[in-house]
Design an enzyme around this catalytic site. Structure first.
Site, mmCIF file in Angstrom:
data_model
loop_
_atom_site.group_PDB
_atom_site.id
_atom_site.type_symbol
_atom_site.label_atom_id
_atom_site.label_comp_id
_atom_site.label_asym_id
_atom_site.label_seq_id
_atom_site.Cartn_x
_atom_site.Cartn_y
_atom_site.Cartn_z
ATOM 1 N N SER A 64 0.821 -1.214 0.000
ATOM 2 C CA SER A 64 0.000 0.000 0.000
ATOM 3 C C SER A 64 0.854 1.264 0.000
ATOM 4 C CB SER A 64 -0.912 0.010 1.213
ATOM 5 O OG SER A 64 -1.577 -1.219 1.352
HETATM 6 N N1 SAH Z 1 -0.706 -4.990 4.103
HETATM 7 C C1 SAH Z 1 0.078 -5.307 2.925
HETATM 8 C C2 SAH Z 1 -0.602 -4.972 1.621
HETATM 9 C C3 SAH Z 1 -1.760 -5.846 1.401
HETATM 10 S S1 SAH Z 1 -2.295 -6.118 -0.252
HETATM 11 C C4 SAH Z 1 1.443 -4.654 2.988
HETATM 12 O O1 SAH Z 1 1.748 -3.946 3.953
HETATM 13 O O2 SAH Z 1 2.242 -4.907 2.089
HETATM 14 C C5 SAH Z 1 -3.649 -7.152 0.191
HETATM 15 C C6 SAH Z 1 -3.268 -8.552 0.609
HETATM 16 O O3 SAH Z 1 -4.451 -9.193 1.039
HETATM 17 C C7 SAH Z 1 -2.710 -9.390 -0.532
HETATM 18 O O4 SAH Z 1 -1.437 -9.857 -0.183
HETATM 19 C C8 SAH Z 1 -3.719 -10.547 -0.657
HETATM 20 O O5 SAH Z 1 -3.116 -11.795 -0.956
HETATM 21 C C9 SAH Z 1 -4.348 -10.549 0.712
HETATM 22 N N2 SAH Z 1 -5.671 -11.170 0.791
HETATM 23 C C10 SAH Z 1 -6.739 -11.027 -0.029
HETATM 24 N N3 SAH Z 1 -7.777 -11.772 0.408
HETATM 25 C C11 SAH Z 1 -7.352 -12.400 1.547
HETATM 26 C C12 SAH Z 1 -7.955 -13.316 2.459
HETATM 27 N N4 SAH Z 1 -9.217 -13.748 2.327
HETATM 28 N N5 SAH Z 1 -7.216 -13.741 3.514
HETATM 29 C C13 SAH Z 1 -5.937 -13.332 3.684
HETATM 30 N N6 SAH Z 1 -5.312 -12.469 2.848
HETATM 31 C C14 SAH Z 1 -6.005 -12.013 1.790
#
Ligand code: SAH
Length: 216
Positions: A64
């Protein structure tokens, strides 16, 4: 950015960008200052780590935008005694920031590849109050629940029921809600003795919260 720019200069520009976008909480700024974003961005985007923009990571996901990370962390109002759940580990950047603010942090991602990379960084940084799981985080973590704080970094259409159920009374959850292909709204949910209060914070854009485990 100029190759001669020092890490101290990068840091100053980075913190200035955060403040100018409304990240003013001193504890949050200190936690972000301690967390070098360049460790979470690999490949040819590494030299853009200090810019205030989202960047691609493995598995088609994104790390992000730093100011959004700061605003979400600030909205979560983490206390030093808190047990926190993050759903969507991604690069691990947000999880490490939370680990500097809370007593205990659990983070989950549905992609094993991302989890392996994030765990390697957590080990390098020698972070001991952070535990990472590969799982579908929309079910929360029943064995570790309840949580004082929950942060979701992928967008669901509505707050997932199991996450609401795993929030302590007095607890706070911050998450983006809305359709994955349009503008979403960052909301804050506070649990009281009698129910849940919802506040709309700002428009945001996140990757979708998907069901089940990823293929890689
Ligand atoms: N917080 C992260 C950015 C997140 S991007 C950082 O600091 O880099 C969103 C993430 O959510 C992705 O890696 C994706 O794989 C994950 N995601 C999406 N759906 C999910 C679910 N149901 N359970 C766990 N992770 C999930």
């Amino acid at each position: 950015m100029n190759a001669m720019t020092t890490r101290a200069e990068h840091q100053m520009q980075f913190l200035f960008a955060l403040r100018s976008k409304g990240v003013t909480d001193a504890r949050v700024l200190t936690a972000m200052e301690k967390t070098d974003r360049a460790m979470f961005v690999t490949g040819h985007f590494a030299d853009r780590a200090y810019e205030d923009m989202p960047l691609p990571i493995a598995c088609g996901q994104t790390i992000s935008q730093p100011s959004v990370v700061g605003l979400m962390t600030q909205a979560l109002q983490v206390n030093p005694r808190d047990k926190v759940l993050e759903v969507g580990t991604g690069s691990g950047y947000q999880a490490v920031i939370l680990s500097h603010l809370a007593r205990r942090v659990y983070t989950v991602d549905r992609h094993k590849t991302l989890m392996n990379e994030a765990r390697a960084v957590f080990q390098t940084l020698d972070i001991t109050n952070l535990t990472a799981f590969t799982a579908d985080g929309s079910h929360g973590l029943p064995d570790q629940a309840p949580f004082d704080r929950i942060l979701v970094t992928a967008a669901a259409e509505d707050p997932p029921g199991p996450l609401l159920a795993q929030l302590k009374v007095g607890g706070i959850m911050v998450l983006p809600v809305g359709q994955s292909d349009s503008v979403q709204t960052l909301i804050r949910v506070t649990r009281s003795e009698t129910g849940f209060e919802y506040e709309e914070l700002r428009p945001v854009r996140f990757v979708p919260l998907l069901e089940g485990l990823g293929k890689d």
